[in-house]
Design an enzyme around this catalytic site. Structure first.
Site, mmCIF file in Angstrom:
data_model
loop_
_atom_site.group_PDB
_atom_site.id
_atom_site.type_symbol
_atom_site.label_atom_id
_atom_site.label_comp_id
_atom_site.label_asym_id
_atom_site.label_seq_id
_atom_site.Cartn_x
_atom_site.Cartn_y
_atom_site.Cartn_z
ATOM 1 N N GLY A 1 0.785 -1.229 0.000
ATOM 2 C CA GLY A 1 0.000 0.000 0.000
ATOM 3 C C GLY A 1 0.815 1.276 0.000
ATOM 4 O O GLY A 1 0.349 2.295 0.511
ATOM 5 N N HIS B 1 -6.057 -8.327 -8.871
ATOM 6 C CA HIS B 1 -7.219 -9.112 -9.290
ATOM 7 C C HIS B 1 -7.779 -8.433 -10.535
ATOM 8 O O HIS B 1 -7.933 -7.200 -10.550
ATOM 9 C CB HIS B 1 -8.275 -9.155 -8.178
ATOM 10 C CG HIS B 1 -9.563 -9.817 -8.602
ATOM 11 N ND1 HIS B 1 -9.738 -11.179 -8.563
ATOM 12 C CD2 HIS B 1 -10.727 -9.299 -9.081
ATOM 13 C CE1 HIS B 1 -10.970 -11.470 -8.990
ATOM 14 N NE2 HIS B 1 -11.586 -10.352 -9.303
ATOM 15 N N HIS C 1 -0.396 1.260 -13.483
ATOM 16 C CA HIS C 1 0.321 0.133 -14.087
ATOM 17 C C HIS C 1 1.756 0.550 -14.377
ATOM 18 O O HIS C 1 1.983 1.596 -15.002
ATOM 19 C CB HIS C 1 -0.363 -0.316 -15.381
ATOM 20 C CG HIS C 1 0.263 -1.532 -15.983
ATOM 21 N ND1 HIS C 1 0.324 -2.740 -15.337
ATOM 22 C CD2 HIS C 1 0.878 -1.718 -17.185
ATOM 23 C CE1 HIS C 1 0.940 -3.626 -16.107
ATOM 24 N NE2 HIS C 1 1.287 -3.032 -17.231
#
Length: 219
Positions: A15, A103, A135
């Site tokens: 995180g 996911h 990304h």
């Protein structure tokens, strides 16, 4: 007075990008914005701890795919995605950010986020909510998992000349949504991958905040 915008952040790991958002919320970098929920598909994700220890603390939620399927006989991955959508969208956020969320969502989630299906059968669909993803690769390069390692190896082999990061809108095709912000990240021949990763992550922490602010401005 400007209306406060609510952000939901989805994480699967440490995180660190979530932390950048926590630190930026309701500052000039991300004005009139508050993280209203942090969701994870991994119970041990340190991102949940970051949320709990924030000042003030941020509500968290957890639901993993395999335990969900085991506890709900006959349910599918699409049903799991729909359940995550209900959790994530129930408080009517203005923006959903996937920050290291490992996911891949299918239509069970995306159709509800896009306002095409109701969260609960029999209700009216809610307004569309933008969903964005960070990304660690340039558009069209190294889609999917392990992008950092794949880009590093390709550069060291001379197969590519540059790499970088992007924040893009989430669509069904993995890492193929419209880019919101793209930034090249310098990479050096024969440098250790750890050095490159540190440089890339520093850029990620800046770009994810910039992209969140840009999308909220456009709503």
């Amino acid at each position: 007075m400007a209306t406060e915008r609510k952000i939901v952040v989805l994480v699967s790991g440490s995180g660190s990008n979530l932390q950048a958002l926590i630190d930026a919320q309701n500052t000039p970098s991300l004005p009139n914005a508050r993280i209203s929920l942090v969701f994870s598909n991994r119970k041990a994700a340190y991102g949940l701890t970051r949320a709990a220890e924030a000042k003030p603390s941020i509500p968290t939620s957890y639901l993993a795919l395999q335990p969900y399927l085991k506890a709900n006989a006959g349910k599918t991955r699409a049903d799991y995605d729909a359940e995550v959508a209900r959790i994530v969208l129930q408080d009517d956020p203005d923006l959903v950010i996937l920050a290291g969320f490992m996911h891949i969502f299918g239509e069970g989630f995306l159709e509800r986020a896009d306002g095409l299906k109701p969260l609960v059968d029999g209700e009216q669909p809610r307004r569309p909510v933008p969903v964005i993803n960070l990304h660690p690769a340039l558009p069209g390069a190294f889609d999917g998992a392990h992008a950092i390692e794949r880009a590093y190896e390709a550069f060291q082999k001379g197969e590519i000349e540059r790499t970088g990061i992007m924040v893009h809108r989430v669509v069904k095709d993995v890492d193929r949504g419209e880019p919101i912000i793209v930034r090249e990240v310098p990479i050096v021949k024969d440098e250790p991958i750890e050095v490159f990763e540190e440089r890339l992550h520093k850029a990620e922490h800046e770009v994810i905040v910039q992209a969140a602010a840009k999308v909220l401005e456009e709503i």
